[in-house]
Scaffold this active site. Structure first.
Site, mmCIF file in Angstrom:
data_model
loop_
_atom_site.group_PDB
_atom_site.id
_atom_site.type_symbol
_atom_site.label_atom_id
_atom_site.label_comp_id
_atom_site.label_asym_id
_atom_site.label_seq_id
_atom_site.Cartn_x
_atom_site.Cartn_y
_atom_site.Cartn_z
ATOM 1 N N CYS A 104 0.835 -1.206 0.000
ATOM 2 C CA CYS A 104 0.000 0.000 0.000
ATOM 3 C C CYS A 104 0.874 1.261 0.000
ATOM 4 O O CYS A 104 1.530 1.555 -0.980
ATOM 5 C CB CYS A 104 -0.967 -0.048 1.184
ATOM 6 S SG CYS A 104 -2.327 1.108 1.101
ATOM 7 N N HIS A 105 0.905 2.005 1.107
ATOM 8 C CA HIS A 105 1.737 3.202 1.210
ATOM 9 C C HIS A 105 3.152 2.885 1.708
ATOM 10 O O HIS A 105 3.974 3.784 1.857
ATOM 11 C CB HIS A 105 1.084 4.227 2.150
ATOM 12 C CG HIS A 105 -0.097 4.915 1.557
ATOM 13 N ND1 HIS A 105 -1.331 4.314 1.469
ATOM 14 C CD2 HIS A 105 -0.238 6.143 1.005
ATOM 15 C CE1 HIS A 105 -2.190 5.150 0.902
ATOM 16 N NE2 HIS A 105 -1.549 6.265 0.606
#
Length: 171
Positions: A104-105
């Site tokens: 994800c991030h």
């Protein structure tokens, strides 16, 4: 063979992007050590479903003592990359070609470590342009493995593929 995996995590991590990989790693016999600014601190996921008590403070660990690095997503990686100690810690794993698992991030920390240029990777859609500016060959795929070292995924739905490829690298 059991690996010792460093997991850098702080407040507002994406709950399942921490819990699911950690569960898979532990079930496969690996050790996971959580690292934040302060040992013993409790951090809470952004969904509010999970809390994690931190095993070690960043000043009390050396990256050389670990075999691999896990970077869960959520707002955690963006906060960690503001602290040079975490940036240097993550950079060590990339420079030494140790396994790195970022979902994800999670790649935000690797962008700040200037460790993704020329690599093929993925991440959450909102950081795809950041990754491209960092010199990443960005792919919108559920899991991307680069150089038999770096495993990246986009979002919680990709966790089964992320765990599968991460465990393959640890085998």
């Amino acid at each position: 063979m059991m690996s010792k995996i460093a997991c850098v995590v702080t407040e507002l991590f994406e709950d399942v992007e921490y819990t699911d990989p950690v569960k898979a790693f532990k079930e496969a016999g690996h050790e996971v050590v959580t690292i934040e600014k302060q040992k013993g601190k409790t951090v809470t996921g952004k969904q509010g479903n999970e809390s994690v008590t931190i095993d070690q403070g960043i000043d009390d660990v050396k990256p050389e003592d670990f075999d691999a690095l896990l970077i869960p997503g959520g707002f955690s990686p963006d906060q960690l990359r503001a602290d040079e100690r975490f940036v240097k810690f993550a950079k060590h794993f990339m420079d030494e070609k140790k396994p790195v698992f970022a979902i994800c991030h999670g790649p935000q920390l690797l962008i700040t470590a200037k460790s993704l240029e020329g690599r093929t990777a993925t991440g959450f859609t909102s950081i795809s342009v950041d990754m491209e500016y960092a010199g990443v060959h960005y792919k919108d795929e559920e899991v991307v493995v680069c150089g038999n070292q770096l495993v990246t995924s986009r979002q919680p739905d990709d966790i089964p593929a992320f765990n599968r490829e991460s465990l393959k690298l640890l085998a």
